[in-house]
Design an enzyme around this catalytic site. Structure first.
Site, PDB file in Angstrom:
ATOM      1  N   THR A 175       0.675  -1.229   0.035  1.00 52.00           N
ATOM      2  CA  THR A 175      -0.143  -0.104  -0.031  1.00 52.00           C
ATOM      3  C   THR A 175       0.935   1.230   0.097  1.00 52.00           C
ATOM      4  OG1 THR A 175      -1.553   1.242   1.466  1.00 52.00           O
ATOM      5  CG2 THR A 175      -0.030  -0.161   2.373  1.00 52.00           C
ATOM      6  N   ASP A 176       0.233   2.465  -0.454  1.00 54.03           N
ATOM      7  CA  ASP A 176       1.078   3.500  -0.370  1.00 54.03           C
ATOM      8  C   ASP A 176       1.090   4.240   0.998  1.00 54.03           C
ATOM      9  OD1 ASP A 176      -1.622   4.315  -0.337  1.00 54.03           O
ATOM     10  OD2 ASP A 176      -1.704   5.726  -1.835  1.00 54.03           O
ATOM     11  N   GLU A 177       0.271   3.646   1.871  1.00 49.86           N
ATOM     12  CA  GLU A 177       0.341   4.135   3.216  1.00 49.86           C
ATOM     13  C   GLU A 177       1.555   4.058   4.056  1.00 49.86           C
ATOM     14  OE1 GLU A 177      -3.358   3.625   5.572  1.00 49.86           O
ATOM     15  OE2 GLU A 177      -4.512   3.204   3.878  1.00 49.86           O
ATOM     16  N   LYS A 232       2.148  -3.224   7.305  1.00 51.26           N
ATOM     17  CA  LYS A 232       2.645  -3.400   5.799  1.00 51.26           C
ATOM     18  C   LYS A 232       3.837  -3.153   5.709  1.00 51.26           C
ATOM     19  CE  LYS A 232       0.367  -4.659   3.145  1.00 51.26           C
ATOM     20  NZ  LYS A 232       0.193  -5.955   2.736  1.00 51.26           N
ATOM     21  N   ASN A 278      -5.531   3.825  -3.117  1.00 51.80           N
ATOM     22  CA  ASN A 278      -6.562   3.536  -2.928  1.00 51.80           C
ATOM     23  C   ASN A 278      -7.552   2.918  -3.953  1.00 51.80           C
ATOM     24  OD1 ASN A 278      -5.769   5.379  -0.853  1.00 51.80           O
ATOM     25  ND2 ASN A 278      -7.648   4.760   0.451  1.00 51.80           N
ATOM     26  N   TYR A 321      -1.560  -0.573  11.304  1.00 55.10           N
ATOM     27  CA  TYR A 321      -1.798  -1.166   9.814  1.00 55.10           C
ATOM     28  C   TYR A 321      -0.812  -0.647   9.045  1.00 55.10           C
ATOM     29  CZ  TYR A 321      -3.199  -1.240   4.829  1.00 55.10           C
ATOM     30  OH  TYR A 321      -3.345  -1.486   3.523  1.00 55.10           O
TER      31      TYR A 321
END
Length: 334
Positions: free
Chosen positions: A120-122, A151, A176, A147
């Site tokens: 994810t980009d998070e 990741k 997203n 979270y």
């Protein structure tokens, strides 16, 4: 090509299974724990002779070893993925996102199996609203939540297993996703299903937070391109230039569904809520020739609204429990 898809009954995993079977994959085996976020019905209608479903946990080393040994490629979607849930109870995120990834990597190492890791980009944290920069493959990691930190940790495990043990792996960090089969806890389907039920949607804070949206079909096509043509050991960022504020997306949903764009309620913001994500996918496009099919976000959103309107039996069983969980989380905040 025999694919093992972890988390293949979840949102982006099930979309990928539909995509690759349509693109001619010989056989797909799905392993999914079927937590609340997994739904066997998301794989309905796929050919029984080319799809095997296994209900199981990716921390189950003997099961994982057997399945990985039977596959040509592992595509690792399985993850606990909801920020609010990670704030309420981080432990499942440690178990699945870290221990589960380790278990899969060890099996891939043993059997010499090609491995692709979905991230994810998070993991990069967030950007300021007025910052012209976007995330690239060299952006330093700066995760904000349990979270995103788990990741980030799983990404690092993959890189270490490539460098230390020669595992043939690639990583993709995606913006997203939206589209069919997404659990109603997530932003876009939650708003759509609230409107369909005659309830006012809810928006965290003022809704200034910006997300970079991509249709799940475009994500699936990018992942398949990386598996087929990506360079081992490389990371590719997947994005479709879909930056929109949460307030703007909600307004588009309401307008498309025949409501005033201000017909929603504001609720207290989520702790540590990242302000802006933005992906630079130029490496993926230049090296592998991938381009998004859904360049028009409004058209993709309209198709998504139609899917939820036409598939209430799929999402209705999730809805009441999801809203009850949100109410409990919101009431527990100071």
């Amino acid at each position: 090509m025999r694919l093992l898809v972890t988390g293949g009954a979840g949102f982006i995993g099930s979309n990928f299974v539909h995509h690759v079977l349509g693109a001619g994959a010989h056989h797909v085996t799905v392993i999914d724990k079927l937590t609340y976020a997994g739904n066997r019905a998301s794989l309905a209608g796929l050919p029984d002779d080319r799809l095997t479903f296994v209900q199981g946990d990716i921390v189950d080393a003997p099961l994982v070893d057997r399945l990985v040994g039977e596959a040509d490629v592992v595509v690792h979607y399985a993850a606990e993925s909801h920020n609010d849930n990670s704030l309420a109870d981080p432990r499942p995120f440690i178990d699945t996102n870290l221990t589960g990834t380790y278990t899969l990597l060890e099996a891939a190492r043993k059997h010499g199996t090609r491995f692709h890791h979905i991230s994810t980009d998070e993991v990069y944290g967030d950007l300021e609203l007025d910052d012209p920069a976007r995330f690239t493959e060299t952006t330093p990691y700066n995760p904000s939540s349990p979270y995103s930190s788990t990741k980030a940790g799983s990404d690092m495990l993959v890189r270490a297993w490539v460098r230390s043990f020669g595992v043939r792996a690639t990583i993709s960090n995606c913006s997203n996703n939206y589209g069919p089969y997404q659990h109603v806890e997530k932003f876009i389907p939650r708003q759509i299903t609230n409107v369909l039920r005659g309830e006012r949607p809810k928006l965290y804070g003022t809704g200034e937070n910006v997300r970079d949206w991509i249709h799940a079909d475009d994500h699936s096509a990018a992942v398949l391109a990386i598996i087929e043509r990506g360079r081992i050991g490389e990371t590719y960022l997947i994005g479709a230039d879909g930056e929109r504020s949460n307030r703007e997306v909600l307004g588009m949903i309401l307008t498309a569904m025949g409501h005033d764009e201000d017909d929603f309620d504001e609720v207290a913001d989520r702790p540590g809520h990242d302000m802006r994500y933005a992906i630079d996918s130029s490496k993926l496009r230049a090296e592998l020739g991938w381009v998004p099919r859904y360049g028009d976000f409004a058209a993709g959103l309209a198709a998504t609204i139609d899917w939820y309107r036409d598939n209430e039996p799929w999402w209705a069983p999730q809805k009441d429990a999801t809203e009850a969980r949100y109410r409990a989380q919101e009431s527990a905040r100071p």
